[in-house]
Design a protein around this motif. Structure first.
Motif: not given
Length: 281
Positions: A262-263, A267-270, A216-220
């Motif tokens: 971006e942050r 965080r999600s990837v981490s 979701r963060a990637y698409h945002a």
């Protein structure tokens, strides 16, 4: 190939063997078949003449025999040749090659099938994600470890299903009072084993959940980057219209949103990486 042919694999496991291939020289229609079909009109005409003569009974017998021969021959001609089924033979050879290394839906009882479905959905959602394809996750380890996890979970569930089915059959037949003391530990073993497998599935689902957040963060981020690329056109329009002073706060907010997303993505990837390390333990 094996995934796409589960019904055929079930037949193979039950003992069905597809016919072997037929050499090319034997696939051609035999000369006798061609001759029989070519001479059929002539023979029928001759039979018609016999039927109109005094030896009509003989004509009936000959005509009946000929029609029988023709029908049998036509049936053999129209039969699906063995060489027209190479796909079945290929699946059979592959199944023999990988015997013991694949499982079928019939190997799982209803309870196990539901647990396996959860694991497969979690694995599929990770492997199909954009963050995995873009290398934000460890795509190489995902490609290797996640199918291994799926197989190990499926193998344990198949074994659990078989033991659970045998146990139910034993209980249904009735057990002696002397055996009841032994049955309870066996039931506990089945319950504890299932709980351990479910725990592995839940770990997969947690990992898939972290990956979904990163997705979701990637698409945002992608959408915000697209908007930022269009900003100069909006700024130009606002400047030309004399309304650029009103737009400054909104532009600054968009830049702040981009930094926040971006942050969040990092965080999600981490978090996904941490969850993946838990799967390895």
């Amino acid at each position: 190939m094996l995934r796409a042919n589960a019904p055929l694999l079930s037949r193979i496991r039950a003992g069905w063997v597809p016919p072997a291939g037929v050499p090319a020289e034997r696939r051609r229609r035999s000369p006798s078949s061609v001759a029989l079909l070519a001479t059929t009109p002539v023979i029928i005409a001759a039979m018609a003449v016999l039927l109109e003569t005094a030896i009509a009974p003989v004509g009936f017998i000959l005509l009946g025999a000929f029609v029988f021969v023709v029908l049998v021959k036509i049936a053999s001609i129209n039969e699906v040749p063995e060489h027209h089924r190479p796909h079945e033979r290929e699946v059979y050879e592959r199944a023999r090659r990988f015997e013991g290394r694949f499982l079928l839906p019939g190997d799982f009882d209803e309870q196990a099938a539901r647990v396996l479905g959860r694991a497969q959905r979690a694995v599929g959602s990770v492997l199909r994600s954009h963050v995995n394809a873009e290398g934000l996750l460890d795509d190489t380890r995902n490609a290797v470890m996640l199918p291994e996890q799926e197989w190990e979970i499926a193998r344990l569930l198949a074994k659990l299903s078989a033991l659970r089915t045998e146990h139910r059959e034993l209980i249904d037949r009735g057990i002696a009072p002397e055996v009841e003391a032994v049955v309870q530990p066996l039931e506990n073993a089945l319950t504890n084993s299932e709980a351990a497998v479910v725990a592995r599935v839940e770990a997969l689902e947690r990992y898939a959940g972290h990956v979904a957040e990163a997705e979701r963060a990637y698409h945002a981020r992608s959408q915000i980057e697209l908007l930022r690329a269009r900003l100069p056109r909006y700024e130009e329009l606002l400047a030309e219209s004399g309304a650029d002073a009103l737009a400054v706060p909104e532009i600054e907010r968009l830049a702040q949103d981009a930094d926040d997303v971006e942050r969040a993505l990092r965080r999600s990837v981490s978090s996904a990486h941490e969850a993946f390390r838990y799967l390895e333990s």
